[in-house]
Design a protein around this motif. Structure first.
Motif, short mmCIF file in Angstrom:
data_model
loop_
_atom_site.label_atom_id
_atom_site.label_comp_id
_atom_site.label_asym_id
_atom_site.label_seq_id
_atom_site.Cartn_x
_atom_site.Cartn_y
_atom_site.Cartn_z
N GLU A 31 0.84 -1.05 0.02
CA GLU A 31 -0.13 -0.13 0.00
C GLU A 31 0.85 1.16 -0.17
N ALA A 32 2.03 1.24 0.81
CA ALA A 32 2.74 2.39 0.66
C ALA A 32 3.42 2.79 -0.60
N VAL A 33 3.94 1.60 -1.22
CA VAL A 33 4.62 1.66 -2.41
C VAL A 33 3.61 2.36 -3.31
N LEU A 34 2.37 1.95 -3.39
CA LEU A 34 1.40 2.29 -4.51
C LEU A 34 1.05 3.78 -4.28
N ARG A 35 0.90 4.09 -2.95
CA ARG A 35 0.42 5.44 -2.47
C ARG A 35 1.36 6.63 -2.80
N ARG A 36 2.67 6.28 -2.60
CA ARG A 36 3.89 7.11 -2.89
C ARG A 36 4.56 7.28 -3.92
N ALA A 37 4.12 6.29 -5.05
CA ALA A 37 4.92 5.89 -6.36
C ALA A 37 4.93 7.35 -7.09
N PRO A 38 5.90 7.62 -7.89
CA PRO A 38 5.69 8.76 -8.64
C PRO A 38 4.85 8.43 -9.70
N ALA A 39 4.11 9.38 -10.45
CA ALA A 39 3.05 9.03 -11.45
C ALA A 39 3.45 8.09 -12.40
N HIS A 40 2.83 7.20 -12.74
CA HIS A 40 3.04 5.94 -13.86
C HIS A 40 1.70 5.72 -14.53
N ASP A 41 2.11 5.19 -15.93
CA ASP A 41 0.89 4.77 -16.67
C ASP A 41 0.34 3.25 -16.42
N VAL A 42 1.61 2.62 -16.09
CA VAL A 42 1.22 1.15 -15.99
C VAL A 42 2.01 0.31 -14.85
N VAL A 43 1.54 -0.60 -14.30
CA VAL A 43 2.45 -1.39 -13.62
C VAL A 43 2.71 -2.68 -13.87
N TRP A 44 4.08 -3.15 -13.84
CA TRP A 44 4.59 -4.46 -14.30
C TRP A 44 4.92 -5.23 -12.75
N SER A 45 4.49 -6.50 -12.94
CA SER A 45 5.05 -7.16 -11.69
C SER A 45 5.74 -8.33 -11.69
N LEU A 46 7.04 -8.61 -11.31
CA LEU A 46 7.78 -9.83 -11.59
C LEU A 46 7.57 -11.00 -10.71
N GLY A 47 6.52 -11.06 -9.96
CA GLY A 47 6.06 -12.36 -9.08
C GLY A 47 6.49 -12.30 -7.75
N THR A 56 10.70 3.31 -0.03
CA THR A 56 9.70 3.95 0.59
C THR A 56 9.56 3.23 2.01
N PRO A 57 9.47 4.23 2.90
CA PRO A 57 9.34 3.57 4.29
C PRO A 57 7.92 3.21 4.33
N TYR A 58 7.49 2.23 5.30
CA TYR A 58 6.37 1.84 5.39
C TYR A 58 6.29 1.49 6.96
N ASP A 59 4.97 1.13 7.36
CA ASP A 59 4.54 0.66 8.98
C ASP A 59 5.02 -0.87 9.09
N VAL A 60 6.45 -0.96 9.22
CA VAL A 60 7.05 -2.32 9.41
C VAL A 60 6.30 -2.99 10.43
N GLU A 61 6.07 -2.35 11.54
CA GLU A 61 5.44 -2.67 12.80
C GLU A 61 4.12 -3.56 12.57
N ARG A 62 3.38 -2.93 11.94
CA ARG A 62 2.08 -3.39 11.32
C ARG A 62 2.14 -4.58 10.58
N ALA A 63 3.12 -4.77 9.83
CA ALA A 63 3.26 -6.00 8.79
C ALA A 63 4.04 -7.18 9.71
N GLN A 64 4.75 -6.65 10.80
CA GLN A 64 5.08 -7.84 11.58
C GLN A 64 3.91 -8.26 12.57
N ASN A 65 3.08 -7.25 13.17
CA ASN A 65 2.03 -7.70 14.03
C ASN A 65 1.04 -8.57 13.29
#
Ligand SMILES: [Zn+2]
Length: 242
Positions: free
Chosen positions: A17-33, A214-223
């Motif tokens: 969520e943090a990466v998508l929220r703070r990503a620079p403007a882009h037209d498409v997403v590629w995901s490598l798995g 991108t910094p994100y809420d690591v503690e939330r993911a850990q919990n």
């Protein structure tokens, strides 16, 4: 065109969520798995990936293991535990989507793989030699890979020895006049001792590539990992980026 390139989300919803929220403007997403495995939110991350309309959206070894297409015996104990847990969580729709996806796809000058051209689901590109061997196997100018969870920028300029470049996040590096191997690093489980989520922006008009942290809420993911009953080691490693 601007392309946000992601890999190895590993069911880490706060990081994704943090990466998508703070990503620079882009037209498409590629995901490598490797959208799933290790983390506590496999279905949520698969839904979020679908919302981005990511194309291509590859699958990796952890995705395949979670639908029974790769043997879990191939994993270490933490990865195997997480894969068994993920297998029980996935909805039928997500299981079907993983089963109908590829481990490599090409789009124009770019070949996208999870691991390497030799074995797209499992093989690792970790060294300059691995990177150059990968380029030798393909005719595309650029090879995009994930799987190692470590960002990589290897380039081959005609008449010069191949080299690995140090990566500074936020700096646009030129792609013109060279062949490259590019690894965005991992969104959900970085292993380069930087706990921030990693991704990459390709600009095909300017012919540049820029790494993003991108910094994100690591503690939330850990919990979430601990609440799911997954191994605590999978939570603690997120603090250290390893
Ligand atoms: Zn992975």
């Amino acid at each position: 065109m601007k392309i946000l390139v992601l890999s190895d989300v590993h069911a880490n919803l706060p990081a994704f969520e943090a990466v998508l929220r703070r990503a620079p403007a882009h037209d498409v997403v590629w995901s490598l798995g490797d959208i799933v495995g290790y983390g506590a939110s496999p279905n949520e991350c698969l839904d979020l990936l679908a919302e981005t309309g990511a194309t291509p959206a590859l699958v990796g070894n952890h995705d395949l293991a979670a639908v029974g297409l790769l043997p879990i015996a191939w994993f270490n104990v933490y990865a195997a535990t997480a894969a068994g847990w993920t297998m029980l969580q996935l909805t039928d729709e997500h299981r079907f989507r993983i089963r109908s996806s590829f481990t490599s796809e090409e789009t124009g000058q770019y070949l996208l793989v999870h691991g390497s051209p030799r074995d797209p689901a499992r093989d690792y590109i970790q060294t300059l030699d691995d990177a150059m061997a990968g380029l030798e196997m393909i005719s595309n100018r650029h090879l995009l890979c994930g799987h190692t969870h470590v960002p990589m920028f290897a380039e081959l300029v005609p008449g010069e020895p191949p080299r690995l470049l140090p990566i500074e996040p936020g700096v646009p590096y030129p792609l013109a006049g060279r062949r490259t191997v590019l690894n965005p690093g991992s969104v959900g489980q970085p292993r380069d001792r930087d706990p921030r989520a990693a991704a990459m922006l390709l600009d095909t008009d300017a012919e540049t590539v820029t790494w993003i942290r991108t910094p994100y809420d690591v503690e939330r993911a850990q919990n979430q990992i601990l609440a799911a009953g997954l191994p605590k080691e999978l939570a603690s490693r997120l603090s250290h980026g390893r």
